[in-house]
Motif scaffolding. Structure first.
Motif, short mmCIF file in Angstrom:
data_model
loop_
_atom_site.label_atom_id
_atom_site.label_comp_id
_atom_site.label_asym_id
_atom_site.label_seq_id
_atom_site.Cartn_x
_atom_site.Cartn_y
_atom_site.Cartn_z
N ARG A 38 -5.31 12.84 -2.42
CA ARG A 38 -6.31 11.89 -1.94
C ARG A 38 -6.30 10.63 -2.79
N MET A 39 -5.12 10.01 -2.87
CA MET A 39 -4.98 8.80 -3.68
C MET A 39 -4.00 7.84 -3.00
N VAL A 40 -4.38 6.57 -3.00
CA VAL A 40 -3.53 5.50 -2.48
C VAL A 40 -3.48 4.41 -3.54
N THR A 41 -2.30 3.89 -3.80
CA THR A 41 -2.18 2.80 -4.77
C THR A 41 -1.87 1.50 -4.04
N LEU A 42 -2.34 0.43 -4.63
CA LEU A 42 -2.14 -0.89 -4.05
C LEU A 42 -1.48 -1.77 -5.10
N LEU A 43 -0.29 -2.29 -4.82
CA LEU A 43 0.46 -3.12 -5.75
C LEU A 43 0.41 -4.57 -5.29
N ALA A 44 -0.32 -5.38 -6.03
CA ALA A 44 -0.50 -6.78 -5.67
C ALA A 44 0.69 -7.61 -6.14
N ALA A 45 0.96 -8.69 -5.42
CA ALA A 45 2.06 -9.59 -5.80
C ALA A 45 1.65 -10.49 -6.96
N GLU A 46 0.35 -10.85 -7.00
CA GLU A 46 -0.15 -11.72 -8.06
C GLU A 46 -1.46 -11.17 -8.61
N GLU A 47 -1.67 -11.36 -9.90
CA GLU A 47 -2.89 -10.84 -10.53
C GLU A 47 -4.15 -11.53 -10.00
N ASP A 48 -4.00 -12.80 -9.59
CA ASP A 48 -5.15 -13.54 -9.07
C ASP A 48 -5.64 -12.97 -7.73
N VAL A 52 0.86 -1.18 0.00
CA VAL A 52 0.00 0.00 0.00
C VAL A 52 0.89 1.24 0.00
N VAL A 53 0.71 2.08 -1.03
CA VAL A 53 1.59 3.25 -1.20
C VAL A 53 0.74 4.52 -1.30
N PRO A 54 0.92 5.47 -0.38
CA PRO A 54 0.22 6.76 -0.52
C PRO A 54 0.84 7.58 -1.64
N LYS A 55 0.01 8.15 -2.49
CA LYS A 55 0.49 8.91 -3.64
C LYS A 55 0.37 10.42 -3.45
N GLY A 56 -0.01 10.85 -2.30
CA GLY A 56 -0.19 12.29 -2.09
C GLY A 56 -1.59 12.71 -2.49
N PRO A 113 -9.11 6.08 -4.67
CA PRO A 113 -9.37 7.48 -4.33
C PRO A 113 -9.87 7.59 -2.88
N ILE A 114 -9.35 8.56 -2.17
CA ILE A 114 -9.76 8.79 -0.78
C ILE A 114 -10.76 9.94 -0.76
N PRO A 115 -12.00 9.68 -0.41
CA PRO A 115 -13.00 10.76 -0.41
C PRO A 115 -12.69 11.78 0.68
N PRO A 116 -13.03 13.03 0.47
CA PRO A 116 -12.80 14.06 1.50
C PRO A 116 -13.68 13.78 2.71
N PRO A 117 -13.22 14.14 3.89
CA PRO A 117 -14.02 13.89 5.09
C PRO A 117 -15.31 14.71 5.08
N THR A 118 -16.36 14.10 5.52
CA THR A 118 -17.65 14.78 5.64
C THR A 118 -18.03 14.81 7.12
N LYS A 119 -19.11 15.53 7.41
CA LYS A 119 -19.58 15.57 8.79
C LYS A 119 -19.94 14.17 9.28
N GLU A 120 -20.52 13.40 8.39
CA GLU A 120 -20.88 12.04 8.77
C GLU A 120 -19.65 11.20 9.08
N SER A 121 -18.61 11.32 8.24
CA SER A 121 -17.39 10.54 8.47
C SER A 121 -16.67 11.02 9.73
N ARG A 122 -16.70 12.34 9.98
CA ARG A 122 -16.08 12.86 11.21
C ARG A 122 -16.79 12.31 12.44
N ASP A 123 -18.11 12.36 12.42
CA ASP A 123 -18.88 11.86 13.56
C ASP A 123 -18.63 10.36 13.77
N LYS A 124 -18.51 9.66 12.67
CA LYS A 124 -18.26 8.23 12.75
C LYS A 124 -16.90 7.94 13.39
#
Length: 249
Positions: free
Chosen positions: A124-134, A118-122, A165-176
């Motif tokens: 609001r994006m994170v990339t995930l590099l899998a070892a195998e396509e399966d 798992v690599v943060p790309k700066g 993509p990382i969605p921006p925080p909302t009031k609902e996500s903050r409360d959660k």
């Protein structure tokens, strides 16, 4: 010469006149018995420290059990709080700790971090590099079915990569997140109280069994309350700091 000396000694001692020359008399030496007894005492004393080492401590001022319980509670609380989204940034440890079921026919699961990087790309994006396509499909299913509200997208240039993509925080996500932090705080507080209760019971038992002086038990009890109060404060401070950050994100 030796025979002559022996005959001379026997003639001078009436007790030896009837004893053959080739027979020797052996007497039991008291010194040997003393040495044996001494050896037994040394052996017994050498084994005493091993026996006494297995005896539990009866020191009323030994608060190590309480300290360990509080330290565990604080460490777990800080770990739980660190996994929450703060300041609009996404903690990649949350993704890495997700459990992935590679086969529908098996209940066994693997940590996502063991299957992909798992690599943060700066931004609001994170990339995930899998070892195998399966692994891409079960990885995607684990992320979508989680409570993170994330939707992985295949990368057009790399068959082993997922863009998240990382969605921006909302009031609902903050409360959660604040609610999740509060639950972690209450859990940590419960562990501190349980640790204090175990220590209190131990002191009571020592007093009933008269294993410690009443004055020492009272002093140990006062120290226990101070340590507990400090532990509760540390737990509360960690929660309040995280709550403030989450509400402002």
């Amino acid at each position: 010469m030796q025979r002559i000396i022996t005959q001379s000694i026997r003639s001078s001692c009436p007790r030896l006149r009837g004893v053959p020359l080739n027979v020797r008399e052996f007497a039991n030496s008291p010194t040997l018995y003393k040495k044996t007894d001494k050896a037994k005492k040394i052996s017994a004393s050498a084994s005493e420290p091993e026996e006494s080492s297995n005896v539990p401590s009866e020191d009323p001022f030994d608060l190590s059990q309480l300290h360990n319980g509080i330290a565990t509670a604080v460490a777990r609380l800080k770990d739980d709080l660190s996994k929450l989204r703060a300041g609009g940034r996404f903690n990649t440890a949350v993704l890495e700790s997700l459990r992935v079921q590679l086969s529908k026919d098996s209940k066994d699961s693997v940590k996502l971090g063991d299957l992909a990087q798992v690599v943060p790309k700066g931004g609001r994006m994170v990339t995930l590099l899998a070892a195998e396509e399966d692994h891409l499909k079960p990885l995607t299913s684990a992320i979508v079915s989680s409570n993170l509200s994330l939707t992985p997208q295949p990368d057009p240039h790399n068959a082993l990569q997922l863009n998240i993509p990382i969605p921006p925080p909302t009031k609902e996500s903050r409360d959660k997140n604040v609610q999740a932090a509060k639950q972690a705080f209450e859990k940590a507080g419960s562990v501190v109280r349980d640790s204090r209760g175990a220590m209190h019971k131990r002191l009571q038992d020592m007093q009933k069994k008269k294993l410690a002086r009443p004055d020492d038990v009272r002093k140990a009890h006062d120290q226990m309350e101070k340590v507990t109060e400090q532990g509760q404060k540390e737990v509360k401070d960690a929660f309040e700091g995280a709550k403030k950050t989450l509400e402002q994100s």
